[in-house]
Design a protein around this motif. Structure first.
Motif, PDB file in Angstrom:
ATOM      1  N   THR A  83       2.265  30.401  79.715  1.00  0.00           N
ATOM      2  CA  THR A  83       1.419  30.808  78.689  1.00  0.00           C
ATOM      3  C   THR A  83       0.255  29.699  78.517  1.00  0.00           C
ATOM      4  N   GLN A 142       3.670  36.735  71.710  1.00  0.00           N
ATOM      5  CA  GLN A 142       2.692  38.042  72.126  1.00  0.00           C
ATOM      6  C   GLN A 142       1.316  37.199  71.807  1.00  0.00           C
ATOM      7  N   GLY A 143       0.339  37.373  73.222  1.00  0.00           N
ATOM      8  CA  GLY A 143      -0.897  37.281  73.629  1.00  0.00           C
ATOM      9  C   GLY A 143      -0.753  36.200  74.913  1.00  0.00           C
ATOM     10  N   TRP A 144       0.410  35.821  75.367  1.00  0.00           N
ATOM     11  CA  TRP A 144       0.421  34.890  76.272  1.00  0.00           C
ATOM     12  C   TRP A 144      -1.087  34.521  77.256  1.00  0.00           C
ATOM     13  N   THR A 195       8.388  44.309  79.405  1.00  0.00           N
ATOM     14  CA  THR A 195       8.211  43.177  78.347  1.00  0.00           C
ATOM     15  C   THR A 195       6.677  42.227  78.232  1.00  0.00           C
ATOM     16  N   GLN A 215       3.806  43.752  77.854  1.00  0.00           N
ATOM     17  CA  GLN A 215       3.332  44.460  76.640  1.00  0.00           C
ATOM     18  C   GLN A 215       2.694  42.710  76.388  1.00  0.00           C
ATOM     19  N   ARG A 216       3.445  41.718  76.406  1.00  0.00           N
ATOM     20  CA  ARG A 216       3.164  40.860  75.228  1.00  0.00           C
ATOM     21  C   ARG A 216       1.535  39.668  76.013  1.00  0.00           C
ATOM     22  N   SER A 246      -0.387  41.784  76.426  1.00  0.00           N
ATOM     23  CA  SER A 246      -2.249  43.205  76.772  1.00  0.00           C
ATOM     24  C   SER A 246      -2.186  43.717  77.920  1.00  0.00           C
TER      25      SER A 246
END
Length: 311
Positions: free
Chosen positions: A100, A126-128, A156, A159-160, A162
């Protein structure tokens, strides 16, 4: 009062009674500056030991030692936990925190698979990242039809972040060399492997050469196969490629049936992040870091100390 006793008294007043340096100086008849100097000396001599107790705390001194010893660009070391599941969770969370915080953000991330990377994927928020492409670096279609595995790790993470996942639709190890050669010569498969090989960041783990191997669990190898590999000197596998303590392939024929990027491509990547936890993986961890297969290490304190003590 001699200097050592004065040092102890200053430490007691500071840490046990929460006195300020001005207050301590007034009580003991010394300057505020001397109080501060005595507190520093108390820590340097081990009279005072400060420990940050939190699962996401980092062992910065150990990290520096690893970087210096193995020529790494970075290391993340978290406290060891008594339970294996708790330990895996801590190290996976640390790897997710590292991903991240990476700058620049990886545009193409090549990943391996297994229990450790599944935990890393689950720990990512989410959004890492934004628009990351996550490419599967080695085959992972399970032969025993178990769900999850390689595809779920890449999906996974993508998706996280984006982004999109690029999956490698192949088993990790094939029965015939000719089949592997045919699969890798397919234009679609070749393009995926090329994309993985050219990724600017690799994220991988490595498994020990024992019956608990993910390759046994997923039906690629038997326990007898693992015993034979161990007899040849294998300490574990990186991206499905079984290596000895010097980083050499132990079974060229097996390696020729393994689908995925080559170890040289991992070693030469701009950034290769290796995530490992637990005593059963100490031997393969030592091999990975000592043979330059990673530039960044994420692990627990016990593993880090084993690496530093036994080299």
């Amino acid at each position: 009062m001699d200097d050592e006793l004065l040092m102890v008294r200053v430490a007691e007043l500071s840490y046990d009674e929460n006195r300020t340096q001005d207050e301590i100086g007034a009580l003991l008849g010394i300057s505020r500056w001397k109080v501060g100097r005595l507190l520093v000396q108390a820590r340097e001599r081990g009279i005072v030991r400060i420990e940050i107790v939190h699962p996401r705390a980092r062992r910065l001194g150990v990290e520096r030692a690893l970087i210096e010893r193995f020529g790494l660009t970075d290391a993340v070391v978290v406290p060891t936990a008594d339970e294996p599941d708790a330990l895996l969770h801590r190290v996976a969370a640390a790897a997710a925190d590292l991903l991240t915080a990476l700058r620049p953000v990886p545009r193409v991330l090549a990943v391996s698979w297994g229990r450790t990377l599944t935990a890393v994927a689950d720990a990512l928020p989410q959004g890492w990242a934004t628009g990351v492409t996550v490419v599967q670096a080695n085959g992972g279609v399970s032969l025993n039809r178990r769900s999850g595995g390689a595809a779920s790790v890449a999906v996974t993470m993508a998706q996280r972040g984006s982004g999109q996942a690029v999956l490698l639709p192949s088993p990790a190890i094939l029965e015939r060399i000719e089949t592997k050669q045919a699969i890798e010569s397919d234009r679609t498969i070749a393009a995926i492997l090329d994309q993985a090989a050219s990724a600017n960041t690799f994220l991988f783990t490595a498994g020990p050469c024992d019956p608990a191997s993910a390759h046994v669990e997923n039906g690629y190898l038997s326990t007898d196969d693992i015993a034979e590999l161990a007899g040849r000197g294998a300490v574990g596998d990186v991206l499905g490629r079984y290596i000895d303590a010097d980083g050499n392939i132990v079974d060229p024929q097996l390696d020729a049936r393994t689908v995925g990027v080559a170890l040289k491509q991992v070693r030469d990547a701009p950034r290769s992040i290796y995530v490992t936890a637990g005593a059963p993986k100490h031997d393969i961890a030592r091999t990975v870091v000592s043979n330059g297969l990673c530039s960044v290490l994420v692990t627990d304190e016990s593993t880090a100390q084993a690496l530093l003590e036994e080299m």
